[in-house]
Design a protein around this motif. Structure first.
Motif, short mmCIF file in Angstrom:
data_model
loop_
_atom_site.label_atom_id
_atom_site.label_comp_id
_atom_site.label_asym_id
_atom_site.label_seq_id
_atom_site.Cartn_x
_atom_site.Cartn_y
_atom_site.Cartn_z
N TRP A 1 -57.96 42.42 17.67
CA TRP A 1 -56.55 42.48 18.08
C TRP A 1 -55.71 41.93 16.93
O TRP A 1 -55.69 40.73 16.68
CB TRP A 1 -56.33 41.69 19.36
CG TRP A 1 -54.94 41.78 19.87
CD1 TRP A 1 -54.10 42.86 19.83
CD2 TRP A 1 -54.19 40.73 20.52
NE1 TRP A 1 -52.88 42.57 20.40
CE2 TRP A 1 -52.92 41.27 20.84
CE3 TRP A 1 -54.48 39.41 20.86
CZ2 TRP A 1 -51.94 40.52 21.46
CZ3 TRP A 1 -53.50 38.67 21.49
CH2 TRP A 1 -52.25 39.22 21.79
N ARG B 1 -59.36 35.55 32.46
CA ARG B 1 -59.67 36.95 32.78
C ARG B 1 -61.17 37.21 32.75
O ARG B 1 -61.62 38.26 33.16
CB ARG B 1 -59.00 37.90 31.78
CG ARG B 1 -57.52 38.23 31.97
CD ARG B 1 -56.95 37.77 33.23
NE ARG B 1 -55.64 38.30 33.54
CZ ARG B 1 -54.66 37.56 34.00
NH1 ARG B 1 -54.81 36.25 34.13
NH2 ARG B 1 -53.52 38.08 34.36
N PHE C 1 -62.78 41.48 29.17
CA PHE C 1 -62.19 42.77 29.50
C PHE C 1 -63.31 43.80 29.64
O PHE C 1 -64.32 43.74 28.95
CB PHE C 1 -61.21 43.22 28.41
CG PHE C 1 -60.09 42.24 28.17
CD1 PHE C 1 -59.41 41.68 29.24
CD2 PHE C 1 -59.70 41.91 26.88
CE1 PHE C 1 -58.37 40.78 29.03
CE2 PHE C 1 -58.66 41.01 26.66
CZ PHE C 1 -58.00 40.45 27.74
N SER D 1 -62.86 47.37 29.63
CA SER D 1 -62.65 48.63 28.93
C SER D 1 -61.50 48.44 27.95
O SER D 1 -60.72 47.49 28.07
CB SER D 1 -62.33 49.76 29.91
OG SER D 1 -61.06 49.56 30.48
N SER E 1 -58.88 50.37 27.65
CA SER E 1 -57.59 50.60 28.32
C SER E 1 -57.17 49.38 29.15
O SER E 1 -55.99 49.00 29.14
CB SER E 1 -57.68 51.83 29.22
OG SER E 1 -58.69 51.68 30.19
N SER E 2 -58.14 48.74 29.84
CA SER E 2 -57.79 47.55 30.61
C SER E 2 -57.43 46.40 29.68
O SER E 2 -56.54 45.60 29.99
CB SER E 2 -58.95 47.14 31.53
OG SER E 2 -60.08 46.69 30.79
N LYS F 1 -55.97 46.66 26.77
CA LYS F 1 -54.60 46.91 26.29
C LYS F 1 -53.57 46.55 27.36
O LYS F 1 -52.51 45.99 27.04
CB LYS F 1 -54.46 48.37 25.86
CG LYS F 1 -55.21 48.69 24.56
CD LYS F 1 -55.00 50.13 24.14
CE LYS F 1 -55.68 50.39 22.80
NZ LYS F 1 -55.49 51.80 22.35
N ARG F 2 -53.88 46.85 28.61
CA ARG F 2 -52.95 46.50 29.69
C ARG F 2 -52.82 44.98 29.81
O ARG F 2 -51.71 44.45 29.97
CB ARG F 2 -53.43 47.09 31.02
CG ARG F 2 -53.21 48.58 31.17
CD ARG F 2 -53.32 49.01 32.62
NE ARG F 2 -54.64 48.69 33.17
CZ ARG F 2 -55.69 49.51 33.14
NH1 ARG F 2 -55.57 50.70 32.57
NH2 ARG F 2 -56.83 49.14 33.68
N GLU F 3 -53.95 44.28 29.74
CA GLU F 3 -53.93 42.82 29.87
C GLU F 3 -53.22 42.17 28.69
O GLU F 3 -52.52 41.16 28.84
CB GLU F 3 -55.36 42.29 29.98
CG GLU F 3 -56.06 42.64 31.28
CD GLU F 3 -55.45 41.93 32.47
OE1 GLU F 3 -55.05 40.76 32.35
OE2 GLU F 3 -55.36 42.55 33.54
N ILE G 1 -50.74 43.52 26.98
CA ILE G 1 -49.31 43.71 27.21
C ILE G 1 -48.80 42.70 28.24
O ILE G 1 -47.72 42.12 28.08
CB ILE G 1 -49.03 45.16 27.67
CG1 ILE G 1 -49.29 46.12 26.51
CG2 ILE G 1 -47.59 45.30 28.17
CD1 ILE G 1 -49.25 47.59 26.91
N PHE G 2 -49.59 42.49 29.29
CA PHE G 2 -49.22 41.51 30.32
C PHE G 2 -49.08 40.12 29.71
O PHE G 2 -48.10 39.40 29.97
CB PHE G 2 -50.27 41.51 31.43
CG PHE G 2 -49.99 40.55 32.55
CD1 PHE G 2 -48.76 40.54 33.19
CD2 PHE G 2 -50.96 39.66 32.97
CE1 PHE G 2 -48.50 39.66 34.24
CE2 PHE G 2 -50.72 38.77 34.00
CZ PHE G 2 -49.49 38.77 34.64
#
Length: 220
Positions: free
Chosen positions: A30, A196, A199, A201, A203-204, A206-208, A210-211
């Motif tokens: 990241w 968390r 993670f 996946s 996609s998940s 990336k969502r987390e 952003i959150f």
């Protein structure tokens, strides 16, 4: 010639670093670009490698967004150095804190635990403990003279390559000398990531991410 010159612009100074994230038994990186004036991230991306190609991708995106800064400060990843060196009107600064940490790690790796490295370590770290660029060069020259005797030739050769990126911030009132700001950012993310439990996946992830960024922005 960097000697006692402080001509760098004060706009667009960022710290860039990458965080390892494991997703389904595979490592991803990241990348975050943090604005040093505000302490806020201006760019982020989750990539599969931390190669020069990944850094070139980031630079291309920053250009597209009209966010390419005049100063990058990094922890010394080789890919940053190779890519940033090719950019016109961009200054790449190496974090002095990471440089000093690197001295300790290098000595531990290259000398047995029972070897007294106190004198070497003190001299190697003292090299950048000044506000005068000429003093850095004089101290480095003395280390070069003692390199073979002390068994630090490999470190001296590596440091010689990094010196052009260490010198600009020495004695500068404008250029940052450490990447501590982005280290604090990633420490906040680490606490979030632990809750968390990983993670599952890309996609998940990336969502987390952003959150987390939304939470971080409101917190700041």
């Amino acid at each position: 010639d960097f000697d006692n010159k402080d001509w760098y612009p004060n706009d667009g100074q960022v710290s860039v670093d990458e965080k390892w994230i494991k997703i389904r038994h595979q490592w991803y990186y990241w990348f975050v670009v943090l604005d040093l004036d505000t302490g806020l991230p201006i760019y982020q991306d989750l990539l599969a490698t931390r190669s020069a190609a990944s850094v070139e991708w980031i630079v291309t995106d920053l250009r597209r967004l009209k966010q390419l800064p005049s100063v990058f400060i990094t922890d010394g990843l080789a890919a940053y150095k190779s890519v940033f060196a090719s950019l016109k009107d961009v200054t790449h600064v190496l974090c002095r804190f990471h440089h000093q940490q690197g001295v300790t790690r290098w000595l531990k790796h290259h000398f047995p635990a029972d070897t007294d490295v106190a004198e070497r370590k003190a001299a190697m770290k003292k090299m950048v403990q000044t506000t005068d660029k000429r003093t850095v060069k004089r101290r480095f020259a003395r280390l070069q003279e003692r390199a073979a005797e002390w068994g630090i030739t490999a470190w001296v050769e590596l440091t010689e390559k990094r010196l052009p990126n260490l010198l600009p911030s020495i004695g500068s009132r404008r250029l940052p000398s450490t990447s501590n700001a982005i280290e604090r950012f990633f420490r906040a993310f680490t606490q979030f990531y632990k809750t968390r439990c990983g993670f599952h996946s890309v996609s998940s992830a990336k969502r987390e991410i952003i959150f987390f960024m939304v939470i971080y922005l409101f917190t700041i």
